[in-house]
Design a protein around this motif. Structure first.
Motif, mmCIF file in Angstrom:
data_model
loop_
_atom_site.group_PDB
_atom_site.id
_atom_site.type_symbol
_atom_site.label_atom_id
_atom_site.label_comp_id
_atom_site.label_asym_id
_atom_site.label_seq_id
_atom_site.Cartn_x
_atom_site.Cartn_y
_atom_site.Cartn_z
ATOM 1 N N LEU A 284 0.957 -0.990 0.034
ATOM 2 C CA LEU A 284 0.058 0.096 0.006
ATOM 3 C C LEU A 284 0.981 1.253 0.078
ATOM 4 N N SER A 285 0.515 2.180 -0.697
ATOM 5 C CA SER A 285 1.043 3.525 -0.688
ATOM 6 C C SER A 285 0.714 4.317 0.312
ATOM 7 N N ALA A 286 1.196 5.491 0.601
ATOM 8 C CA ALA A 286 0.910 6.481 1.640
ATOM 9 C C ALA A 286 -0.449 7.200 1.522
ATOM 10 N N THR A 287 -1.143 6.827 0.374
ATOM 11 C CA THR A 287 -2.572 7.357 0.353
ATOM 12 C C THR A 287 -3.385 6.271 -0.286
ATOM 13 N N ALA A 288 -4.387 6.209 0.400
ATOM 14 C CA ALA A 288 -5.373 5.021 0.357
ATOM 15 C C ALA A 288 -6.656 5.405 -0.266
ATOM 16 N N GLN A 289 -7.004 4.921 -1.328
ATOM 17 C CA GLN A 289 -8.440 5.418 -1.903
ATOM 18 C C GLN A 289 -9.450 4.116 -1.814
ATOM 19 N N ALA A 290 -10.655 4.376 -1.622
ATOM 20 C CA ALA A 290 -11.736 3.121 -1.778
ATOM 21 C C ALA A 290 -12.166 3.257 -3.050
ATOM 22 N N ASP A 291 -11.888 3.414 -4.067
ATOM 23 C CA ASP A 291 -12.591 3.168 -5.432
ATOM 24 C C ASP A 291 -12.320 1.771 -5.841
ATOM 25 N N GLU A 292 -11.150 0.838 -5.198
ATOM 26 C CA GLU A 292 -11.243 -0.331 -5.515
ATOM 27 C C GLU A 292 -12.110 -1.162 -4.717
ATOM 28 N N ASN A 293 -12.965 -0.672 -3.791
ATOM 29 C CA ASN A 293 -13.979 -1.218 -3.189
ATOM 30 C C ASN A 293 -13.432 -2.178 -2.144
ATOM 31 N N ARG A 294 -12.585 -1.980 -1.408
ATOM 32 C CA ARG A 294 -12.202 -2.895 -0.459
ATOM 33 C C ARG A 294 -13.215 -3.347 0.381
ATOM 34 N N ASP B 175 -16.979 7.389 -2.963
ATOM 35 C CA ASP B 175 -15.510 7.474 -3.286
ATOM 36 C C ASP B 175 -14.700 8.302 -2.031
ATOM 37 N N LEU B 176 -13.956 7.460 -1.503
ATOM 38 C CA LEU B 176 -13.299 8.001 -0.269
ATOM 39 C C LEU B 176 -11.804 7.908 -0.303
ATOM 40 N N ASP B 177 -11.412 9.175 -0.014
ATOM 41 C CA ASP B 177 -10.009 9.373 -0.114
ATOM 42 C C ASP B 177 -9.493 9.622 1.290
ATOM 43 N N VAL B 178 -8.215 8.850 1.526
ATOM 44 C CA VAL B 178 -7.873 8.968 2.727
ATOM 45 C C VAL B 178 -6.184 9.155 2.768
ATOM 46 N N GLU B 179 -5.831 10.318 3.431
ATOM 47 C CA GLU B 179 -4.255 10.548 3.251
ATOM 48 C C GLU B 179 -3.654 10.809 4.577
ATOM 49 N N ARG B 180 -2.343 10.369 5.109
ATOM 50 C CA ARG B 180 -1.894 10.589 6.513
ATOM 51 C C ARG B 180 -0.586 11.474 6.297
ATOM 52 N N ASP B 181 -0.466 12.416 6.725
ATOM 53 C CA ASP B 181 0.876 13.207 6.738
ATOM 54 C C ASP B 181 1.384 13.052 8.100
ATOM 55 N N GLY B 182 2.241 12.180 8.633
ATOM 56 C CA GLY B 182 2.787 12.185 10.072
ATOM 57 C C GLY B 182 1.698 11.283 10.686
ATOM 58 N N ASP B 183 1.242 12.175 11.990
ATOM 59 C CA ASP B 183 0.383 11.743 12.568
ATOM 60 C C ASP B 183 -0.886 12.200 12.495
ATOM 61 N N PRO C 134 2.099 3.252 16.296
ATOM 62 C CA PRO C 134 2.480 2.498 15.210
ATOM 63 C C PRO C 134 1.347 1.896 14.463
ATOM 64 N N ASP C 135 0.445 1.528 15.195
ATOM 65 C CA ASP C 135 -0.677 0.983 14.582
ATOM 66 C C ASP C 135 -1.264 1.087 13.414
ATOM 67 N N ALA C 136 -1.533 0.258 12.467
ATOM 68 C CA ALA C 136 -2.179 0.991 10.998
ATOM 69 C C ALA C 136 -3.357 1.612 11.342
ATOM 70 N N VAL C 137 -3.851 1.993 10.228
ATOM 71 C CA VAL C 137 -5.069 2.917 10.326
ATOM 72 C C VAL C 137 -6.091 2.560 9.397
#
Length: 236
Positions: free
Chosen positions: A19-29, A135-143, A214-217
């Protein structure tokens, strides 16, 4: 044919997708919730199935350890009472007076015994074919986590925007109880499941949350009242 291939993948395992640093739900997880316990002798096959599911890129499998088997000799180190409450809420929706392990909930709506890979494969395929409602976009920058979505075409509230934290992998030596003497591997163990916001869906979504540690998000958008899961994205 697609269903057979998916079931074979669950049985044999597939390559891990990074997975990259940006996740998108357009693949319908498709979200798969496994209610399990370290003290349940029937659960290890379901835990292994969840581990194989975690290698796929079209599902988000999550292990919610419950506490109602702790009394039989081994207290589950991952168990949380809120997981038991969540499972009970699903049972009420289904009109059931009892709960059990291992149980899988697919997409928030389909309830399956966690040791039936063909039924799980069938349910996953149905949800993948439906396509995402949001269509959900989730981005993480540090915390800091940023969650965004345009106004959905059909989904309307109340919708719950939920934050899930989980440990991707842990090995536990079981000292007592039904699994005494076994060393078991657990995958995507939920450590937190909280509601960030209630969303009507009548306007775009744009909110931020702090996610230290450290937990995944993962972010899950679900109809209120333990309804259908409309979108999911995760970051590690």
């Amino acid at each position: 044919m697609k269903l057979f291939a998916l079931a074979a993948g669950l049985a044999a395992g597939l390559p891990i997708v990074c997975l990259s640093a940006t996740a998108q739900a357009d693949e319908n997880r498709v979200v798969i919730e496994l209610f399990t316990s370290q003290g349940c002798s029937s659960c290890p096959p379901a835990d292994e199935l969840l581990e194989r599911l975690a290698e796929r890129d079209d599902v988000l499998p999550l292990a919610l350890h419950v506490d109602y088997w702790d009394y039989i000799g081994w207290a589950d180190s991952f168990a949380r009472p809120e997981h038991t409450r969540r499972q009970k809420a699903y049972a009420r929706i289904a009109g059931s007076r009892s709960i059990y392990t291992p149980q899988m909930i697919i997409g928030g709506v389909e309830q399956i015994v966690g040791t039936r890979p063909m039924e799980v494969a069938d349910a996953v395929m149905r949800h993948v074919q439906q396509g995402p409602a949001i269509d959900l976009d989730v981005e993480r920058d540090g915390d800091t986590l940023r969650i965004m979505s345009d106004t959905p075409a059909t989904a309307r509230g109340p919708l719950l925007v939920q934050l899930v934290r989980y440990m991707p992998h842990q090995v536990v030596e079981i000292g007592r109880g039904e699994n005494a003497g076994r060393t078991l591997t657990y995958t995507n163990i939920v450590t937190e499941w909280s509601i960030l916001a209630e969303w009507t869906g009548a306007e775009p979504l744009d909110l931020s949350a702090e996610v230290p540690g450290p937990d995944a998000v993962a972010v899950i958008v679900q109809k209120a009242g333990n309804g259908r899961i409309l979108a999911a994205a995760d970051l590690r």
